[in-house]
Design an enzyme around this catalytic site. Structure first.
Site, PDB file in Angstrom:
ATOM      1  N   LYS A 185     -93.332 -53.258 -62.125  1.00 42.81           N
ATOM      2  CA  LYS A 185     -93.043 -52.056 -61.338  1.00 42.81           C
ATOM      3  C   LYS A 185     -94.041 -51.970 -60.201  1.00 42.81           C
ATOM      4  O   LYS A 185     -95.245 -52.083 -60.417  1.00 42.81           O
ATOM      5  CB  LYS A 185     -93.171 -50.807 -62.240  1.00 42.81           C
ATOM      6  N   GLN A 190    -101.840 -52.651 -59.267  1.00 41.87           N
ATOM      7  CA  GLN A 190    -100.700 -51.937 -59.833  1.00 41.87           C
ATOM      8  C   GLN A 190    -100.639 -52.095 -61.347  1.00 41.87           C
ATOM      9  O   GLN A 190    -100.245 -51.176 -62.064  1.00 41.87           O
ATOM     10  CB  GLN A 190     -99.402 -52.468 -59.204  1.00 41.87           C
ATOM     11  N   LYS A 235    -103.123 -49.595 -62.630  1.00 41.38           N
ATOM     12  CA  LYS A 235    -102.661 -48.250 -62.277  1.00 41.38           C
ATOM     13  C   LYS A 235    -101.508 -47.813 -63.173  1.00 41.38           C
ATOM     14  O   LYS A 235    -101.495 -46.698 -63.699  1.00 41.38           O
ATOM     15  CB  LYS A 235    -102.211 -48.227 -60.818  1.00 41.38           C
ATOM     16  N   LYS A 249     -95.601 -56.238 -57.158  1.00 40.78           N
ATOM     17  CA  LYS A 249     -95.617 -55.742 -55.779  1.00 40.78           C
ATOM     18  C   LYS A 249     -94.854 -56.735 -54.915  1.00 40.78           C
ATOM     19  O   LYS A 249     -94.748 -57.917 -55.249  1.00 40.78           O
ATOM     20  CB  LYS A 249     -97.048 -55.620 -55.271  1.00 40.78           C
ATOM     21  N   GLY A 274     -90.555 -47.949 -53.052  1.00 42.77           N
ATOM     22  CA  GLY A 274     -91.016 -47.851 -51.680  1.00 42.77           C
ATOM     23  C   GLY A 274     -92.520 -48.053 -51.572  1.00 42.77           C
ATOM     24  O   GLY A 274     -93.248 -48.039 -52.552  1.00 42.77           O
ATOM     25  N   ASP A 275     -92.989 -48.258 -50.364  1.00 36.41           N
ATOM     26  CA  ASP A 275     -94.417 -48.364 -50.056  1.00 36.41           C
ATOM     27  C   ASP A 275     -94.505 -48.163 -48.547  1.00 36.41           C
ATOM     28  O   ASP A 275     -93.559 -47.632 -47.938  1.00 36.41           O
ATOM     29  CB  ASP A 275     -94.974 -49.735 -50.489  1.00 36.41           C
ATOM     30  N   THR A 284     -96.859 -38.832 -54.809  1.00 33.76           N
ATOM     31  CA  THR A 284     -98.181 -39.448 -54.643  1.00 33.76           C
ATOM     32  C   THR A 284     -99.172 -38.440 -54.066  1.00 33.76           C
ATOM     33  O   THR A 284    -100.303 -38.307 -54.559  1.00 33.76           O
ATOM     34  CB  THR A 284     -98.103 -40.697 -53.746  1.00 33.76           C
ATOM     35  N   ASN A 302     -96.140 -40.579 -45.774  1.00 31.90           N
ATOM     36  CA  ASN A 302     -95.684 -39.796 -46.919  1.00 31.90           C
ATOM     37  C   ASN A 302     -96.831 -39.220 -47.747  1.00 31.90           C
ATOM     38  O   ASN A 302     -96.859 -38.027 -48.075  1.00 31.90           O
ATOM     39  CB  ASN A 302     -94.793 -40.700 -47.781  1.00 31.90           C
ATOM     40  N   SER A 314     -91.871 -42.546 -60.248  1.00 35.23           N
ATOM     41  CA  SER A 314     -90.872 -43.618 -60.223  1.00 35.23           C
ATOM     42  C   SER A 314     -90.434 -43.970 -61.647  1.00 35.23           C
ATOM     43  O   SER A 314     -89.255 -44.212 -61.904  1.00 35.23           O
ATOM     44  CB  SER A 314     -91.449 -44.863 -59.542  1.00 35.23           C
TER      45      SER A 314
END
Length: 444
Positions: free
Chosen positions: A90, A111, A114, A126, A165-166, A209, A240, A376
């Site tokens: 993810k 990630q 995290k 990623k 998204g990123d 976030t 964002n 997410s």
């Protein structure tokens, strides 16, 4: 030579051209020393660290697409599936000219830890491309996204790898990617998160976030006998994360006085006008010069300089390595109390150490910006249930996840005699869960 030093030397030799990845690995392994030393024989025999720092797989591919002039363009696409010990891979898809394999590996490594901190069953991955959506028409963005997914679809799935998204990848891009995935596979499944609300997206995902960053910041302040109300905050970025961090900070009674973009920054002593910022950045997709032109109290400056403004709380929400040692010195000199990261690794190792050594409360991104990926994962749950939760339900779950993360990293730091070191606490708490899962599942 210790096991940690052996692995670090090997990683540096093997990945010499990937500075961001090396920085992330060094930062994590250095703080994990007490944990590794307590289990060195076991971890070394199972080559646990070598397996942790080596991605399961790295996928690199060509992305051809046709621009509005009929010219074929070619970009490079990436997906690094880093570790799925605790759940399907993810992590987001970054669309930015700076993207390369080293940056994607650094993000995938971060990630993994995290996602572990969220307490939800998701592994780390990623991806992205050196494509720049800025200045492109909707049709050009669609052409790129469709070509990108035409290759990537082979490697992803609701129980395999769930991108999101990123930077550069918002609801528009996710929508085009999801449509192409569905067209090719014929499957309607929760394979991408950050989807539109009409086709499986989650309420509060857009805000997650930024909101999560403020939930953990408030808990940090509260547990140190302080109130976030009436505090002055400096925010970097205007995407964002920055926008919704500003929104939640204002809802909590704090005053946000700065935002920035890739060309300059704004200081607004009266407080950022959120409605105007959203209009400039989300509707017009314009530069902050337009914000300053429409706001008499705002001062626009070219280049970088957000961290020279006096503040109680600093929230770096732009990109990696944006807060440097001289910035940290300025923040300390100005009496800054706390720095909580909204972006991934926005503070350099030297700046982080200086802030910690000078008593500034510091929470690293893998803990403080985990709200996005947590939500997410909540979107994945809703997709699996064929359900849609209310904004309030998702927001309440997000808030509790962020509060839990703070207390987990605080406890982990205390267990190893590093009270107040939330970087070590985040790395330890994230690592322990992944390491235990890897050992339990055997060599894979």
């Amino acid at each position: 030579m210790s096991y940690v030093d052996e692995v670090l030397a090997r990683v540096k030799e093997k990945n010499a051209s990937e500075p961001e990845f090396l920085q992330a690995v060094e930062e994590v392994l250095e703080t994990l020393r007490p944990v590794i030393e307590a289990n060195e024989e076991k971890y070394k025999k199972e080559a646990l660290l070598e397996r942790l720092v080596e991605p399961d797989r790295q996928i690199k591919f060509r992305v051809p697409w046709i621009d509005d002039k009929g010219q074929v363009q070619v970009n490079t696409g990436y997906r690094v599936q880093f570790n799925n010990a605790i759940g399907p891979y993810k992590g987001g898809l970054r669309l930015h000219p700076s993207v390369n394999i080293g940056i994607i590996k650094f993000l995938g490594f971060e990630q993994t830890l995290k996602n572990s901190l969220t307490g939800l069953p998701i592994g780390g991955g990623k991806g992205g491309s050196d494509f720049d959506p800025k200045g492109k028409s909707d049709r050009e963005v669609m052409a790129f996204c469709q070509s990108f997914i035409t290759e990537l679809y082979k490697y992803i799935g609701a129980d395999v790898d769930v991108p999101a998204g990123d930077i550069g990848t918002g609801a528009r891009e996710i929508g085009y990617m999801y449509g192409q995935y569905k067209r090719i596979t014929g499957r309607y499944e929760g394979v991408l998160t950050g989807k539109g609300l009409t086709f499986g997206g989650s309420l509060a995902r857009t805000e997650a976030t930024g909101y999560g960053l403020l939930y953990i910041t408030r808990e940090l302040m509260k547990c140190h006998g302080m109130d976030i109300k009436d505090k002055v905050c400096c925010v970097s970025g205007s995407g964002n994360v920055a926008i919704y961090a500003t929104e939640k900070a204002q809802q909590m009674g704090a005053k946000v006085v700065t935002v920035s973009d890739s060309t300059g920054w704004v200081y607004d002593p009266e407080g950022i006008d959120l409605a105007l910022l959203k209009e400039v950045k989300e509707v017009k997709r314009a530069r902050l010069t337009e914000y300053a032109a429409a706001r008499p109290s705002a001062q626009y400056h070219e280049g970088r300089g957000v961290w020279q403004i006096k503040c109680d709380i600093a929230l770096p929400c732009a990109t990696q390595n944006e807060l440097l040692l001289e910035d940290a010195k300025q923040l300390v000199a100005n009496g800054c109390t706390a720095v909580c990261e909204g972006a991934n690794m926005p503070t350099t190792l030297e700046a982080t150490k200086y802030l910690q050594d000078n008593g500034v409360l510091f929470i690293c991104g893998k803990a403080s910006n985990a709200g996005g990926v947590a939500t997410s994962a909540l979107e994945m749950s809703q997709n699996s249930e064929r359900m849609s939760w209310t904004f309030e339900e998702v927001d309440a779950k997000l808030e509790q996840i962020m509060i839990n993360i703070y207390h987990n990293i605080d406890d982990a730091a205390k267990r190893y005699g590093m009270e107040g070191n939330y970087v070590a606490g985040a790395n330890i708490a994230g690592f322990e869960k992944v390491a235990n899962a890897m050992i339990a599942q055997g060599i894979f």
